[in-house]
Structure formats: structure tokens, C-alpha cells
Design an enzyme around this catalytic site. Structure first.
Site, short mmCIF file in Angstrom:
data_model
loop_
_atom_site.label_atom_id
_atom_site.label_comp_id
_atom_site.label_asym_id
_atom_site.label_seq_id
_atom_site.Cartn_x
_atom_site.Cartn_y
_atom_site.Cartn_z
N GLY A 39 7.89 -6.25 122.62
CA GLY A 39 9.20 -5.76 123.04
C GLY A 39 8.98 -8.03 123.76
O GLY A 39 9.42 -8.82 123.93
N CYS A 40 7.85 -7.96 124.02
CA CYS A 40 7.41 -9.37 124.94
C CYS A 40 7.38 -10.30 124.27
O CYS A 40 8.15 -11.67 123.79
CB CYS A 40 5.78 -9.70 124.89
SG CYS A 40 5.55 -8.24 126.96
N THR A 41 7.00 -10.42 122.33
CA THR A 41 7.59 -11.22 121.60
C THR A 41 8.71 -11.54 120.52
O THR A 41 9.05 -12.28 120.15
CB THR A 41 6.13 -10.69 120.20
OG1 THR A 41 4.61 -11.10 120.94
CG2 THR A 41 6.38 -11.80 119.03
#
Length: 142
Positions: A39-41
Site C-alpha cells: 500500500g505504501c509503495t
């Protein structure tokens, strides 16, 4: 309002690891559970990187991403998936994260992590926490 205490935060600057301090610029600070996580990337960091112009139009002068990975990992993650205009900050021992009550225990496999958040910071103080910490929510609420 009380200024944020940046104790425990570190950045990669001029080829060295240095303690991080906030300035008085209008800033968006995002918390992430981990660099290189899905999700962060795939969504969080690139969403901000692709919308820097829209944020600047709204008066935002600086974007920060805070995570519990080390400085080198945070820096490399931003180089691969973000923008040189975004500053990544390491909170390796979750000192800062715990001080703002944004820590989560993910158990033995992941440990204490920063929860996902986005703050608007002005003059070193949190003035708003966005309901949706992804770029869509920030652009809608700012």
C-alpha cells in the site's frame, strides 16, 4: 499549539544520517507502516509524487513521509517510487511515533510500526489530521 518534538527522527542529508527538525513551512507529514510494503509503495508515496503541483497550488511547501525503516531504506524507497521533492524520515525506534500516539503493534513478524496517517503542519504544529491519509483525501480536505 505546541510544536512537535522531533526526537527520534532522522533523515539522510548531504550523504550523512542527521537528526531531523521541522521548519516553519506548510507541510504534509504522512506516516507509513513500512517502506516497500504494497500500500505504501503502490499507492501512498506515488500518489503524492504524482500530485506535487496540485499540493503546491494549495500552498503546501513540503511533503514528509515517516516510517520505522532505517534512513537508507526510506531514502532508497523514495528514490525508486517517490520524488526528490519528498523528504523521507526514519523513526527507527518509534520514539516520535509513540509520542504522537500513532504506533501499532503488528506482532512478532513486523513489530511496532507507524500507523498510516497524514497531518497538515504549520509553524511546526499539527493543525489538521486528514480523515483519508492518501492523496485523494488530502487534496479533498486541504
Amino acid at each position: 499549539m505546541e510544536k512537535l518534538d522531533c526526537k527520534g527522527l532522522y533523515a539522510f542529508k548531504e550523504g550523512k544520517i542527521k537528526p531531523f527538525e521541522l521548519d516553519d513551512k506548510k507541510t504534509i507529514m504522512c506516516g507509513i507502516p513500512g517502506a516497500f510494503t504494497e500500500g505504501c509503495t503502490k499507492k501512498h508515496l506515488p500518489g503524492f509524487a504524482k500530485n506535487l503541483d496540485k499540493l503546491k497550488e494549495k500552498g503546501v511547501e513540503k511533503i514528509l513521509f515517516v516510517g520505522n525503516n532505517d534512513v537508507y531504506v526510506m531514502n532508497e524507497w523514495n528514490m525508486q517510487h517517490g520524488s526528490p521533492e519528498i523528504t523521507t524520515i526514519s523513526d527507527p525506534l518509534a520514539v516520535f511515533t509513540k509520542s504522537i500516539n500513532k504506533d501499532e503493534d503488528w506482532g512478532d513478524s513486523f513489530g511496532i510500526r507507524t500507523s498510516r496517517y497524514a497531518f497538515l503542519i504549520e509553524d511546526g504544529c499539527i493543525v489538521k489530521e486528514f480523515k483519508n491519509p492518501f492523496i485523494e483525501g488530502v487534496l479533498e480536505e486541504i
